[in-house]
Design a protein around this motif. Structure first.
Motif, PDB file in Angstrom:
ATOM      1  N   TYR A  37       0.726  -1.199  -0.068  1.00 29.22           N
ATOM      2  CA  TYR A  37      -0.063   0.028   0.124  1.00 29.22           C
ATOM      3  C   TYR A  37       1.023   1.273   0.088  1.00 29.22           C
ATOM      4  N   ASN A  38       0.536   2.277  -0.717  1.00 27.04           N
ATOM      5  CA  ASN A  38       1.174   3.621  -0.722  1.00 27.04           C
ATOM      6  C   ASN A  38       0.451   4.417   0.430  1.00 27.04           C
ATOM      7  N   CYS A  41      -3.178   6.332  -2.407  1.00 26.54           N
ATOM      8  CA  CYS A  41      -3.166   4.594  -2.386  1.00 26.54           C
ATOM      9  C   CYS A  41      -4.119   4.132  -3.259  1.00 26.54           C
ATOM     10  N   THR A  42      -3.597   3.988  -4.566  1.00 25.68           N
ATOM     11  CA  THR A  42      -4.602   3.160  -5.469  1.00 25.68           C
ATOM     12  C   THR A  42      -5.281   2.091  -4.979  1.00 25.68           C
ATOM     13  N   LEU A  43      -4.164   1.129  -4.510  1.00 26.06           N
ATOM     14  CA  LEU A  43      -4.624  -0.204  -3.843  1.00 26.06           C
ATOM     15  C   LEU A  43      -5.758  -0.098  -2.746  1.00 26.06           C
ATOM     16  N   CYS A  44      -5.446   0.653  -1.776  1.00 19.80           N
ATOM     17  CA  CYS A  44      -6.446   1.010  -0.832  1.00 19.80           C
ATOM     18  C   CYS A  44      -7.626   1.285  -1.240  1.00 19.80           C
ATOM     19  N   TYR A 103       2.690  -1.986   4.235  1.00 21.98           N
ATOM     20  CA  TYR A 103       2.631  -0.486   4.108  1.00 21.98           C
ATOM     21  C   TYR A 103       4.068   0.065   3.653  1.00 21.98           C
ATOM     22  N   ARG A 104       4.057   1.020   3.061  1.00 22.35           N
ATOM     23  CA  ARG A 104       5.385   1.585   2.681  1.00 22.35           C
ATOM     24  C   ARG A 104       6.299   2.012   3.658  1.00 22.35           C
ATOM     25  N   LEU A 157       4.764   3.179  -5.527  1.00 16.56           N
ATOM     26  CA  LEU A 157       3.699   2.364  -4.889  1.00 16.56           C
ATOM     27  C   LEU A 157       2.152   3.044  -5.175  1.00 16.56           C
ATOM     28  N   SER A 158       1.102   2.359  -5.094  1.00 20.39           N
ATOM     29  CA  SER A 158       0.882   1.103  -4.751  1.00 20.39           C
ATOM     30  C   SER A 158       1.204   0.080  -5.826  1.00 20.39           C
ATOM     31  N   ALA A 172       2.639   0.335 -10.210  1.00 21.69           N
ATOM     32  CA  ALA A 172       1.963   1.513  -9.884  1.00 21.69           C
ATOM     33  C   ALA A 172       1.027   2.081 -11.148  1.00 21.69           C
TER      34      ALA A 172
END
Length: 121
Positions: A8-9, A33-36, A64-65, A80-81, A98
């Motif tokens: 996660y970013n 955070c695209t993934l979040c 997490y980063r 990231l993500s 990313a």
């Protein structure tokens, strides 16, 4: 151990999680955070994502980063993500970058992961 690393970013911790949730609601276009954003609703993991994770051919680890320097220092500085794959010998390579994740929606992310992991099954 072969595994997937979902990074996660975002910063780990409950206080950061609360701030991230507010950021997603108040300004989703600037949320980093695209993934979040794809895999979590306001307070919890999306059920379809949770079910999808159980179908993956490899175990998944979520980081997490701010955890990278201690656990995977070679990934520090990576955009990231992102999703990485770790080989038996510990080498880590990008699976979904990313840039690739940025335009996706949740079904698109799941489809891309299925496609790229098919040879691993």
């Amino acid at each position: 151990m072969r595994q997937l690393l979902f990074v996660y970013n975002a910063t780990a911790g409950p206080g950061h999680a609360l701030l991230d949730s507010l950021h997603k609601v108040l300004s989703p276009g600037t949320y980093p955070c695209t993934l979040c954003g794809l895999t979590y609703g306001l307070t919890s993991m999306r059920p379809e994502w949770k079910a999808f994770l159980r179908t993956l051919p490899l175990p998944a680890r979520f980081l997490y980063r701010d955890q990278l320097p201690d656990t995977y220092p070679a990934l520090v500085g990576q955009p990231l993500s992102a999703v990485f794959i770790e080989a038996e010998a510990g080498q880590v390579a990008p699976l979904v970058t990313a840039a690739e994740m940025q335009p996706l929606d949740l079904p698109g992310l799941m489809a891309l992961l299925r496609e790229r992991l098919a040879p691993a099954a």
